[in-house]
Design an enzyme around this catalytic site. Structure first.
Site, short mmCIF file in Angstrom:
data_model
loop_
_atom_site.label_atom_id
_atom_site.label_comp_id
_atom_site.label_asym_id
_atom_site.label_seq_id
_atom_site.Cartn_x
_atom_site.Cartn_y
_atom_site.Cartn_z
N CYS A 108 0.80 -1.25 0.00
CA CYS A 108 0.00 0.00 0.00
C CYS A 108 0.82 1.29 0.00
O CYS A 108 0.42 2.26 -0.64
CB CYS A 108 -0.99 -0.02 1.14
SG CYS A 108 -2.02 -1.50 1.11
N HIS A 242 -3.90 6.86 2.60
CA HIS A 242 -4.23 5.58 1.94
C HIS A 242 -5.67 5.18 2.30
O HIS A 242 -6.02 5.12 3.49
CB HIS A 242 -3.23 4.52 2.38
CG HIS A 242 -3.62 3.12 2.00
ND1 HIS A 242 -4.10 2.81 0.74
CD2 HIS A 242 -3.63 1.96 2.71
CE1 HIS A 242 -4.38 1.52 0.70
NE2 HIS A 242 -4.11 0.99 1.87
N ASN A 272 -10.17 -0.56 -0.88
CA ASN A 272 -8.71 -0.45 -0.76
C ASN A 272 -8.06 -0.97 -2.05
O ASN A 272 -8.13 -2.16 -2.34
CB ASN A 272 -8.29 -1.28 0.46
CG ASN A 272 -6.79 -1.28 0.69
OD1 ASN A 272 -6.01 -0.84 -0.15
ND2 ASN A 272 -6.38 -1.78 1.84
O1 UT7 Z 1 -3.78 -1.48 3.59
C1 UT7 Z 1 -3.98 -2.07 4.83
C2 UT7 Z 1 -4.97 -3.18 4.61
N1 UT7 Z 1 -5.62 -3.64 5.79
C3 UT7 Z 1 -6.64 -2.99 6.41
O2 UT7 Z 1 -7.03 -1.89 6.14
C4 UT7 Z 1 -7.33 -3.76 7.52
C5 UT7 Z 1 -7.49 -3.00 8.79
N2 UT7 Z 1 -8.47 -3.68 9.62
C6 UT7 Z 1 -9.79 -3.45 9.51
O3 UT7 Z 1 -10.20 -2.61 8.75
C7 UT7 Z 1 -10.74 -4.25 10.37
O4 UT7 Z 1 -10.02 -5.05 11.27
C8 UT7 Z 1 -11.72 -5.12 9.52
C9 UT7 Z 1 -12.72 -4.23 8.82
C10 UT7 Z 1 -10.93 -5.95 8.51
C11 UT7 Z 1 -12.50 -6.09 10.41
O5 UT7 Z 1 -13.19 -5.39 11.44
P1 UT7 Z 1 -13.14 -5.93 12.95
O6 UT7 Z 1 -14.01 -5.05 13.75
O7 UT7 Z 1 -11.69 -6.02 13.32
O8 UT7 Z 1 -13.83 -7.33 12.82
P2 UT7 Z 1 -13.23 -8.80 13.15
O9 UT7 Z 1 -12.28 -9.24 12.10
O10 UT7 Z 1 -12.75 -8.84 14.58
O11 UT7 Z 1 -14.55 -9.65 13.03
C12 UT7 Z 1 -15.69 -9.43 13.89
C13 UT7 Z 1 -16.80 -10.38 13.47
C14 UT7 Z 1 -16.36 -11.83 13.33
O12 UT7 Z 1 -17.42 -12.64 13.76
P3 UT7 Z 1 -17.37 -13.34 15.21
O13 UT7 Z 1 -16.12 -14.15 15.24
O14 UT7 Z 1 -17.36 -12.21 16.18
O15 UT7 Z 1 -18.63 -14.14 15.21
C15 UT7 Z 1 -16.18 -12.00 11.85
O16 UT7 Z 1 -16.39 -13.33 11.43
O17 UT7 Z 1 -17.31 -9.99 12.19
C16 UT7 Z 1 -17.28 -11.12 11.31
N3 UT7 Z 1 -17.02 -10.65 9.96
C17 UT7 Z 1 -17.99 -10.33 9.08
N4 UT7 Z 1 -19.32 -10.37 9.18
C18 UT7 Z 1 -20.03 -9.98 8.12
C19 UT7 Z 1 -15.80 -10.43 9.37
N5 UT7 Z 1 -15.98 -9.97 8.12
C20 UT7 Z 1 -17.33 -9.90 7.91
C21 UT7 Z 1 -18.14 -9.51 6.83
N6 UT7 Z 1 -19.48 -9.56 6.99
N7 UT7 Z 1 -17.61 -9.07 5.67
#
Ligand code: UT7
Length: 315
Positions: A108, A242, A272
């Protein structure tokens, strides 16, 4: 150097959150509040070479120079269909230019790393007109069964032409090497001698860890860089951050205590697009006439590596 032209090119297919929820256990209600993304441009029948060349043509036209005047070309790219030659060679052939060209894979923050290479070559007196193309197709890296990654990304290319000038005021590069936070693996051709097991793994990301790294790296580097070059936040016109996640951008805004209007954003319609993100945003803002001469732009980007970078550029 000085930025004298910008361009961008996007795939025609637009995929909305609702379209994703037709085949994935996800929803607009989950994606939008957590990421700020409503839709993204996704490669279908296009080739990344064409998108990169199209963005470059537009940037060269905007710069008002002839393509033969480009004397160095840097292409920022993580994956494309060629393993070799570099994407810069394929784009050069499409453009009909024969300047020395290199590919960098800095994920990125690739645009700022490319800017640093351009500026360093210029300071050494080796170049006058540098083309940077950031062309990315991260939607071909994720598993489209993995809702935690595929909803975040979009494809596209952004390009910048730089020429003689003293407008790059400072650049700060940073590395915290840790491949476990964002990675993908491909299987290479077998040989009679390879005994280890090799696996093909789509993009893996420790979302929360990357989120914390991004906010911390961006705010630390922006403040340190401004201090280093003797500028204050009051002098900054726009932060070109970014476009990874709206909540990351909001957190950076809050920590820097800077107003909303200094943070142009297009994540809502793009997602992204890795290193292409900052250059597509730059081109969109430029074509809207947002910038005036003398404006101070602060670029900040972060991602796999983990790598991050910041740059201060006068428009
Ligand atoms: O250039 C750098 C690239 N990387 C990034 O920008 C990533 C930075 N990180 C983030 O933006 C966030 O961590 C995410 C948006 C990727 C994820 O958000 P989060 O609040 O950290 O969610 P999580 O991964 O902890 O997941 C929470 C819950 C999980 O369910 P359980 O285990 O609590 O039942 C996931 O399975 O949300 C679930 N989940 C979804 N549900 C519906 C994960 N992705 C999805 C989805 N739709 N697309």
């Amino acid at each position: 150097m000085k930025i004298i032209g910008t361009g961008s090119s996007l795939p025609k297919k637009v995929v909305t959150n609702d379209m994703l929820s037709e085949f994935l256990d996800t929803s607009d209600e989950w994606i939008f509040p957590r990421t700020g993304i409503k839709s993204r441009f996704v490669i279908s029948d296009e080739d990344l070479v064409q998108l990169g060349a199209d963005a470059a043509r537009k940037a060269i036209a905007d710069a008002g120079i002839d393509k033969s005047q480009i004397d160095y070309f840097i292409c920022s790219n993580v994956v494309n269909e060629y393993m070799t030659p570099g994407l810069s060679c394929a784009i050069s052939q499409e453009l009909g230019i024969s300047a020395p060209c290199i590919d960098i894979n800095c994920a990125c923050p690739g645009f700022i790393y490319a800017l640093d290479i351009a500026e360093t070559h210029w300071l050494a007196g080796k170049v006058h007109n540098v083309l940077i193309v950031c062309a990315e197709e991260p939607t071909r890296m994720t598993s489209w069964q993995d809702r935690s990654t595929c909803v975040l990304f979009g494809d596209g290319a952004g390009a910048v032409v730089l020429s003689d000038g003293n407008n790059v005021k400072g650049i700060k590069l940073h590395a915290e090497p840790d491949v476990s936070k964002i990675w993908q693996k491909r299987r290479l051709m077998p040989t009679p001698y390879v005994t280890k097991e090799e696996v093909e793994v789509p993009l893996q990301m420790m979302g929360r860890e990357v989120f914390k790294f991004a906010v911390n790296a961006s705010t630390t580097e922006v403040e340190a860089l401004l201090k280093e070059i003797g500028m204050t936040k009051d002098e900054v016109s726009y932060y070109m951050v970014h476009q990874a996640n709206m909540r990351i951008i909001d957190a950076i805004k809050k920590y820097l205590a800077e107003p909303e209007e200094k943070f142009p954003s297009n994540i809502r319609n793009h997602g992204n697009s890795s290193s292409a993100s900052c250059t597509i945003l730059l081109d969109e803002c430029n074509r809207k006439g947002l910038f005036k001469q003398g404006d101070i732009l602060v670029f900040s980007a972060f991602g796999a590596g983990l790598l991050s970078a910041a740059a201060v550029v006068e428009w």
